[in-house]
Write a protein that holds these residues in place. Structure first.
Motif, short mmCIF file in Angstrom:
data_model
loop_
_atom_site.label_atom_id
_atom_site.label_comp_id
_atom_site.label_asym_id
_atom_site.label_seq_id
_atom_site.Cartn_x
_atom_site.Cartn_y
_atom_site.Cartn_z
N ARG A 152 15.87 21.27 34.64
CA ARG A 152 14.60 20.62 35.43
C ARG A 152 13.54 21.83 35.80
O ARG A 152 14.04 22.89 36.22
N ASP A 153 12.56 21.92 35.17
CA ASP A 153 11.58 22.86 35.23
C ASP A 153 10.71 22.70 36.66
O ASP A 153 10.47 23.67 37.01
N GLY A 154 10.72 21.50 37.17
CA GLY A 154 9.83 21.26 38.39
C GLY A 154 9.57 19.96 38.73
O GLY A 154 9.94 18.99 37.86
N VAL A 155 8.71 19.70 39.80
CA VAL A 155 8.28 18.68 40.13
C VAL A 155 6.58 18.61 40.30
O VAL A 155 6.05 19.60 41.14
N LEU A 156 6.19 17.54 39.74
CA LEU A 156 4.66 17.35 40.13
C LEU A 156 4.44 16.50 41.31
O LEU A 156 4.73 15.19 41.12
N ARG A 157 4.20 17.00 42.42
CA ARG A 157 4.16 16.11 43.45
C ARG A 157 3.02 15.04 43.39
O ARG A 157 2.00 15.40 43.23
N GLN A 158 3.48 13.75 43.73
CA GLN A 158 2.38 12.74 43.63
C GLN A 158 1.62 12.59 42.48
O GLN A 158 0.47 12.17 42.70
N LYS A 159 2.03 12.97 41.48
CA LYS A 159 1.10 13.08 40.42
C LYS A 159 0.74 11.65 39.57
O LYS A 159 -0.13 11.53 39.18
N HIS A 160 1.78 10.82 39.64
CA HIS A 160 1.73 9.56 38.92
C HIS A 160 1.49 8.38 39.75
O HIS A 160 2.46 7.76 40.52
N PRO A 161 0.22 7.83 39.94
CA PRO A 161 -0.17 6.58 40.45
C PRO A 161 0.35 5.42 39.64
O PRO A 161 0.12 5.29 38.52
N HIS A 162 1.45 4.52 40.30
CA HIS A 162 1.77 3.32 39.74
C HIS A 162 2.29 2.36 40.77
O HIS A 162 2.83 2.48 41.71
N HIS A 163 1.72 1.28 40.53
CA HIS A 163 1.95 0.05 41.39
C HIS A 163 1.41 0.43 42.90
O HIS A 163 2.13 0.02 43.86
N GLY A 164 0.40 1.05 42.99
CA GLY A 164 -0.18 1.29 44.47
C GLY A 164 0.57 2.42 45.19
O GLY A 164 0.25 2.55 46.22
N VAL A 165 1.43 3.34 44.55
CA VAL A 165 2.18 4.18 44.96
C VAL A 165 2.10 5.40 44.38
O VAL A 165 2.19 5.32 43.12
N ARG A 166 1.90 6.65 44.79
CA ARG A 166 1.94 7.99 44.16
C ARG A 166 3.30 8.49 44.05
O ARG A 166 3.91 8.60 44.95
N HIS A 167 3.87 8.67 42.76
CA HIS A 167 5.24 9.18 42.63
C HIS A 167 5.25 10.61 42.27
O HIS A 167 4.40 10.89 41.40
N ASP A 168 6.19 11.35 42.60
CA ASP A 168 6.50 12.63 41.95
C ASP A 168 7.01 12.28 40.71
O ASP A 168 8.05 11.31 40.35
#
Length: 191
Positions: A152-168
């Motif tokens: 696990r290299d890391g987390v891109l916080r709230q990078k991915h908007p999908h179905h109205g939610v921003r996912h890490d």
């Protein structure tokens, strides 16, 4: 074309070609809600022409050496797939991904198929870094990365908007020397 056995359960890895459009669309329709929980893969394939267009995009990417799409068949039925989303042989980097319909989950199909893809990328194409990116809530996908020996290299916080939610997004990777060492250890255990 190739058909690679993934074990004694009748599973196979095969190329997904534009002429598979009807089968691909039927598969997506069976799993659309499940597949779409964390990714938009196949969301634009809503009829045979749009499914054919998506498969053609990947066929063109395979021809250009920048990506490819491979289907997972179980007992002759398309149930999912694995892919190279980004493939940059000049830089020695690629990103891999997957999708499955619900009936195929929990069987280890993605892990088995991904080992073949990563072996190909590292040993035949000279890729140095293989990357896996998944939504932090997509536990089955993250478990595949773990089973493949990725770090696990890391987390891109709230990078991915999908179905109205921003996912890490979690970024995982394996480097060619690590992959080779893990494969050598696994081969030694099989003896």
């Amino acid at each position: 074309m190739y058909a690679i056995s993934l074990g004694e359960d009748g599973a196979e890895l095969r190329p997904l070609e534009p002429w598979h459009a009807e089968e691909f669309l039927a598969h997506l329709d069976r799993g659309r809600e499940f597949i779409g929980r964390f990714i938009a893969f196949g969301a634009g394939s809503t009829d045979v022409p749009s499914a054919r267009a998506q498969l053609q995009r990947y066929a063109d990417m395979r021809a250009a050496g920048t990506g490819s799409l491979h289907g997972l068949w179980l007992d002759g039925k398309l149930v999912g797939g694995v892919l190279f989303l980004n493939f940059d042989a000049d830089q020695g980097n690629c990103e891999v991904g997957c999708w499955l319909e619900p009936a195929a989950s929990g069987r280890g199909l993605v892990t088995r198929a991904m080992r073949i893809l990563i072996d190909h990328a590292v040993e035949e194409r000279g890729i140095h870094r293989v990357e896996w990116v998944a939504a932090a809530g997509n536990v089955p996908s993250l478990n595949v990365a773990r089973r493949l020996g990725m770090s696990r290299d890391g987390v891109l916080r709230q990078k991915h908007p999908h179905h109205g939610v921003r996912h890490d997004l979690e970024v995982w990777s394996v480097l060619a020397p690590e992959w080779r060492a893990a494969r050598a250890d696994a081969d030694g255990e099989d003896r």
